[in-house]
Motif scaffolding. Structure first.
Motif, PDB file in Angstrom:
ATOM      1  N   UNK C  18       0.838  -1.203   0.000  1.00 33.27           N
ATOM      2  CA  UNK C  18       0.000   0.000   0.000  1.00 33.27           C
ATOM      3  C   UNK C  18       0.878   1.261   0.000  1.00 33.27           C
ATOM      4  N   UNK C  19       0.404   2.292  -0.675  1.00 30.27           N
ATOM      5  CA  UNK C  19       1.147   3.552  -0.801  1.00 30.27           C
ATOM      6  C   UNK C  19       1.658   4.015   0.571  1.00 30.27           C
ATOM      7  N   UNK C  20       2.952   4.392   0.667  1.00 25.20           N
ATOM      8  CA  UNK C  20       3.482   4.871   1.951  1.00 25.20           C
ATOM      9  C   UNK C  20       2.753   6.126   2.423  1.00 25.20           C
ATOM     10  N   UNK C  21       2.903   6.415   3.721  1.00 27.93           N
ATOM     11  CA  UNK C  21       2.421   7.675   4.292  1.00 27.93           C
ATOM     12  C   UNK C  21       0.945   7.957   4.078  1.00 27.93           C
ATOM     13  N   UNK C  22       0.151   6.903   4.073  1.00 32.29           N
ATOM     14  CA  UNK C  22      -1.302   7.074   3.983  1.00 32.29           C
ATOM     15  C   UNK C  22      -1.951   6.273   5.109  1.00 32.29           C
ATOM     16  N   UNK C  23      -3.124   6.705   5.552  1.00 32.60           N
ATOM     17  CA  UNK C  23      -3.895   5.949   6.524  1.00 32.60           C
ATOM     18  C   UNK C  23      -4.388   4.656   5.884  1.00 32.60           C
ATOM     19  N   UNK C  24      -4.324   3.553   6.635  1.00 33.80           N
ATOM     20  CA  UNK C  24      -4.864   2.280   6.142  1.00 33.80           C
ATOM     21  C   UNK C  24      -6.062   1.910   7.002  1.00 33.80           C
ATOM     22  N   UNK C  25      -7.207   1.750   6.376  1.00 38.04           N
ATOM     23  CA  UNK C  25      -8.398   1.298   7.093  1.00 38.04           C
ATOM     24  C   UNK C  25      -8.751  -0.108   6.616  1.00 38.04           C
ATOM     25  N   UNK C  26      -8.816  -1.048   7.540  1.00 37.16           N
ATOM     26  CA  UNK C  26      -9.272  -2.396   7.206  1.00 37.16           C
ATOM     27  C   UNK C  26     -10.677  -2.561   7.783  1.00 37.16           C
ATOM     28  N   UNK C  27     -11.648  -2.684   6.897  1.00 35.89           N
ATOM     29  CA  UNK C  27     -13.025  -2.859   7.376  1.00 35.89           C
ATOM     30  C   UNK C  27     -13.448  -4.303   7.150  1.00 35.89           C
ATOM     31  N   UNK C  28     -13.962  -4.924   8.212  1.00 41.24           N
ATOM     32  CA  UNK C  28     -14.463  -6.290   8.073  1.00 41.24           C
ATOM     33  C   UNK C  28     -15.978  -6.285   8.251  1.00 41.24           C
ATOM     34  N   UNK C  29     -16.636  -7.217   7.600  1.00 41.04           N
ATOM     35  CA  UNK C  29     -18.099  -7.331   7.637  1.00 41.04           C
ATOM     36  C   UNK C  29     -18.500  -8.779   7.864  1.00 41.04           C
TER      37      UNK C  29
END
Lengths: 286, 286, 286, 286
Positions: C18-29
């Motif tokens: 994933x692109x550096x220096x970005x927020x990563x959100x992992x959403x599970x359902x």
């Protein structure tokens, strides 16, 4: 129009949309320009006409694509920058990169004879360029990218200037010059130039030392250092309607694209030209 | 050479290597050629010189990149095909596409005056192209892709030939001709051409009806329909060493690139030229 | 250890950093939780034990992965957030998402009998979850993501509370209740609840109205609204050495993970807990 | 249902559809199973109950997802294979991988007490798995992938069997055993086992030597080696309608999932079970 049982092959095309709200940098590089510059006898260490031709082609790209907000060139490479709010071609990677590469190539070939009238192009030595897109998530990193290229320009130019002076004026062989320069730092090279050849590197042309920056010219503003250079424009501004985008494009077309050779590492350049990072056209100069 | 605190920005470059052992098709398209063809007064429905210029530029691309095994062109588009065993530029998507787009553009601009001596290029009407790469997992689907483009060529050319004959020879307005053609099938258009204008569509030039296929010429082989066209070369063959690749590249450079206007949908074309799908150079013709 | 002629198949694995220096959100359902909640007779409109189980499993994920800085849950979904400076698993998309999905599932199944002692799990009705990662380039957009989920929670909960009150207390059929609610706005639903059933929606439990936010507890700070919420941490801070990362991880493990049901749309939540957006652990509470 | 000014954040989700008409392999791996197997005292070199638990969980995944056509497990890893014609979840990478990882984890945790009644699970030692999807363009390469895993199983098991026999029966230290085995080939290890410990490696259990293959059981067919294993199904077959897909799914659900420990490198396995590579259900056994 067509509709056949073969059309399913379209389903193999894969999307390549770049992440929204990020800076897009498209950098192009000359293919095999080492050999090419020998063939057309470019001057060492810098050939002014070759650089002017690069810049002229890049200006045409800027004019053709008003979404571009700044570009930076050095040697046989050029970086073109789209603002995070850019929606051109729905931000499709391939479309953005190939359009810039092709437009640049077209103008470079077209204008060649104007800059090298005595050295007509001759296949297979036809100049061409490859390119890539990279995205950067905020202003700080975009500026670091620009700084990276300008530092690179400086380091390479100091080396090349020293090397070619040693060879062309000093009569050294390429190998000997390379050997002597191995492990030297900037101060060493400056000293070689000055002590042996009486050359003050600071007096070299700005275009060689700083590279070339292209941008649209609006009225310069007073530097307001209050806003941190890392400030993000709000994504609300970034989400412009199509008609807003068209309007902004028109305003940008009216601005003149200028060719400059200045420091883009320090804040001053950016603070005086806030329209570059904001993406909002400024006031046209009187 | 350079090494600065800004170099971390390189880490934002993302890999774009295409899946191994798949066909790579790079298709390029003219940008804004509708307007461009008006500006330079291309003949309707087909301008032979414009097609010849497209083909000439494509031949140069084939010569410049011996890894290409076949190409197909129609109107202002061209598809260039790399074999599954291709390792050029480590199969990087951006590098492959931009190199082809730029090389094609360079030759197109360079050769323009040879094909349109009386209509010199004039910015901002400078031709340029965009492009994309698509991968296909096996021979059958690659052939379906090629068939898709040739069917498209046929459908568009039949329509355009009928439309422009109605307008140019029949004196109809564009709108009326468009209206009458709405909903017609091939048979209807053939009949209009024949009954009203005495034109037998079958007698139109092959280059218009079939488009253009480019490939390297080796000795034709007897059709051996035993092998299914969907047969995959084994991946072992595909994993060539670098020296094997260089050797094959040399053999390919020796072969002449031919310009053909033939059916590529049926098996015959492929069975007689097995080197295209196999990726192994054939024997040079006597 | 192994080394065979088949190992070339590894070359088909494609990078997914994933692109550096970005927020990563992992959403599970939850997968098929509609059917599942019927089978295990979850209470309508909200089953407190089911939510507590979700939260308990999510707390374990937060403990297991100290790189996580905040999480937000509603219904059968949970969003886990990694800071832009996160280097866990070299930011590989698949690795991050599957680790979270699997860890969450493991704890959910393991703890089930603690929350639903009278309703043992029985295949094929075994709960499972799918997930995805999305990256966001700056703080403002990360906060908008969090706000989006909390607004969603509010809208859904108001609807479900009204609907199920009409059905369970009002004796309406599902269809009739659905029909009456079509096109209503929030005020209408509040009125139905209050006028017909004497329910003041504001008195509903915060966990139902606001969802659940998880974060590590440090000493609250005075709100300092000077810094814009869109301020980017500098990438220099973000580039931590491995030993710095380990040290920060240890500090994070020491902090307690708290379960809260508060507004995360307004600035206050973020200003009092600056460690969430900064990624720097705060001071442990006395 | 919800609709707010924050919904624009959805536009940051990026598509991850896998190339059509390619094999999809989802491989999952135990996270930290080295430490975990110590904690729960798995037997060395192989713990039969642990393998049976892996296989039982994998069977449930096969039952839950009838689109899966074969699976192969060894140690704490399992590879699940979807046919090129698979359209499940529109072939979205993340959805396919996380569904398999979560379903597998759920059954593994749920069934644990059945296989390890005397060793109850205890956090933080809760088993979890990560996973990835890889695509392969044709049958030959898919089979090479399967062969790669089985060769790996063989090499690792021969090593582990020899190592642990030297340690557990031979009383050597781990370091000494490791040292002695360094640089040995298969024949050396077979000899150590036989000469020193009277163990004929060939008599070891098939589940240890060959790993585990899962597939749906139909009537075995006579081996017809006419069709090359690399033959591609035509993409026309692959493009099934939704109702065809549902019908095939039903047929697959009817077939029993069998647990086998056989050679999957040679042709025989595949020729007798043509439904695996063809993707078309066979006849149910009488």
């Amino acid at each position: 129009m067509a509709n056949s049982r073969f059309e399913y092959v379209k389903s193999f095309e894969q999307p390549d949309v770049l992440l929204p709200n990020t800076w897009i940098v498209v950098r192009i590089d000359g293919r095999g320009f080492h050999k090419l510059s020998d063939h057309y006898a470019f001057k060492k260490p810098n050939d002014r006409r070759a650089l002017d031709l690069m810049n002229a082609a890049a200006v045409e790209v800027m004019k053709d694509l008003p979404d571009l907000c700044i570009a930076y060139g050095v040697s046989d490479e050029f970086s073109f920058v789209f603002h995070p709010s850019c929606q051109l071609f729905e931000r499709r990677n391939g479309k953005l990169v190939t359009t810039i590469v092709s437009t640049f190539t077209a103008h470079y070939i077209y204008k060649w004879s104007e800059y090298f009238p005595e050295r007509p192009l001759l296949p297979p030595y036809l100049p061409s360029f490859d390119g890539r897109a990279v995205i950067y998530p905020n202003n700080r990193i975009l500026r670091d990218y620009m700084s990276w290229r300008q530092v690179d320009c400086h380091i390479n130019n100091l080396y090349n200037t020293t090397f070619w002076t040693m060879v062309l004026q000093g009569g050294m062989s390429n190998t000997d010059a390379e050997q002597e320069l191995k492990g030297t730092v900037s101060a060493d090279k400056n000293e070689i130039l000055f002590k042996r050849f009486g050359i003050n590197y600071n007096n070299e042309l700005e275009i060689y030392k700083k590279g070339t920056v292209l941008y649209r010219q609006y009225k310069l503003e007073e530097a307001k250092p209050t806003k941190s250079p890392a400030d993000e424009e709000s994504p609300v501004e970034a989400k412009q309607s199509r008609s807003q985008q068209d309007k902004i494009r028109k305003l940008r077309r009216k601005a003149q694209v200028v060719i400059d050779h200045v420091d883009i590492i320090k804040d001053e350049f950016w603070e005086k030209r806030p329209w570059i990072l904001s993406g909002t056209p400024g006031k046209l100069p009187a």
